[in-house]
Design a protein around this motif. Structure first.
Motif, PDB file in Angstrom:
ATOM      1  N   ASN A 181       0.823  -1.209   0.000  1.00 30.79           N
ATOM      2  CA  ASN A 181       0.000   0.000   0.000  1.00 30.79           C
ATOM      3  C   ASN A 181       0.856   1.258   0.000  1.00 30.79           C
ATOM      4  OD1 ASN A 181      -3.051  -0.149   0.075  1.00 30.79           O
ATOM      5  ND2 ASN A 181      -2.550  -1.752   1.550  1.00 30.79           N
ATOM      6  N   ASN A 201       0.695   3.839  -3.028  1.00 28.30           N
ATOM      7  CA  ASN A 201       0.212   5.180  -2.680  1.00 28.30           C
ATOM      8  C   ASN A 201       1.276   6.254  -2.866  1.00 28.30           C
ATOM      9  OD1 ASN A 201      -2.289   4.140  -2.004  1.00 28.30           O
ATOM     10  ND2 ASN A 201      -1.820   3.977   0.173  1.00 28.30           N
ATOM     11  N   THR A 202       2.544   5.847  -2.876  1.00 31.20           N
ATOM     12  CA  THR A 202       3.630   6.800  -3.106  1.00 31.20           C
ATOM     13  C   THR A 202       3.803   7.103  -4.588  1.00 31.20           C
ATOM     14  OG1 THR A 202       4.826   6.031  -1.132  1.00 31.20           O
ATOM     15  CG2 THR A 202       6.099   7.227  -2.784  1.00 31.20           C
ATOM     16  N   ARG A 251       1.554   6.310  -7.314  1.00 34.82           N
ATOM     17  CA  ARG A 251       0.381   6.641  -8.122  1.00 34.82           C
ATOM     18  C   ARG A 251       0.056   8.135  -8.229  1.00 34.82           C
ATOM     19  NH1 ARG A 251      -4.938   4.013  -6.939  1.00 34.82           N
ATOM     20  NH2 ARG A 251      -5.473   4.905  -8.956  1.00 34.82           N
ATOM     21  N   ARG A 269      -4.572  -1.635  -8.008  1.00 38.67           N
ATOM     22  CA  ARG A 269      -5.590  -0.977  -7.184  1.00 38.67           C
ATOM     23  C   ARG A 269      -6.991  -1.259  -7.714  1.00 38.67           C
ATOM     24  NH1 ARG A 269      -4.612  -0.027  -2.348  1.00 38.67           N
ATOM     25  NH2 ARG A 269      -2.995   1.555  -2.598  1.00 38.67           N
TER      26      ARG A 269
END
Length: 221
Positions: free
Chosen positions: A60, A64-65, A67, A109
């Motif tokens: 995650n 999340n870093t 994208r 995702r």
């Protein structure tokens, strides 16, 4: 400066083909990476079949870093790595690496979100019948979410067309390269119009095919 049409149209055909090559190869590679990554992301989540907090948190954090980074910045930032792996930073093959990485994370995702949306009753029924964790993941959850996954992959493919246009600005080839060199740099409005029109047509065709496949799979003709 107006573009000579006898010079432009052969280039237009070639760069359209280059865009299709970039998008097609990237999509295949991104699915091969993103699909299992998304399944792992889901499976290791809290309360899921292969719960593993450490793996889930790391995945995650990584996704999340990466994208939120705009693709043009991501593309430029990866130039040293691209040069090392591909041997060049120019051409469609140099664009495929960063496009694949970005698309893989998006697909991961999409896969996670669509599998999560599957009714928990389906999982409970599979467990009651003695299905293994592997069967629940690959024979129950993935098939149940397949219609939505196809639509998600369609959305990703549309994004790849956009990525290929952006990659053209840094010498990757394709429709974006054509729009920049023949349209923007020569201030040729006609060329810009044609290249934008082709991109719109490609997106419309992609969305149409994706919707049809999803509808056929879910039985809605």
């Amino acid at each position: 400066m107006k573009t000579d049409l006898t010079e432009f149209y052969p280039v237009l055909i070639q760069e359209t083909i280059n865009t299709l090559i970039m998008v097609s190869i990237t999509l295949v590679l991104a699915v091969l990476i993103g699909l299992p990554l998304g399944i792992i992301l889901y499976a290791t989540g809290r309360g899921h079949v292969l719960e593993n907090k450490a793996v889930n948190v790391i995945l995650n954090f990584f996704i999340n870093t990466i994208r939120p980074i705009p693709f043009i910045i991501f593309l430029v930032a990866l130039i040293p790595i691209t040069r090392f792996l591909v041997g060049t930073t120019i051409g469609i093959w140099a664009a495929i690496f960063p496009m694949t990485l970005a698309a893989s994370l998006s697909i991961a995702r999409v896969v996670e979100n669509n599998i999560i949306s599957v009714d928990k009753g389906v999982i409970e029924a599979a467990e009651a019948m003695g299905s293994s964790k592997f069967d629940i993941l690959f024979k129950v959850l993935v098939p149940e979410a397949a219609g939505s996954l196809i639509l998600g992959l369609t959305f990703t493919t549309v994004s790849l067309i956009e990525f290929s246009a952006v990659a053209g600005l840094v010498g990757a080839g394709g429709i974006g390269y054509l729009a920049f060199t023949y349209g923007y740099q020569r201030f040729d409005v006609a060329v810009m119009f044609v290249t934008v029109l082709i991109l719109i047509i490609l997106v419309q065709i992609t969305q149409f095919i994706g919707n049809k496949i999803a509808n056929i799979y879910t039985g809605r003709l």
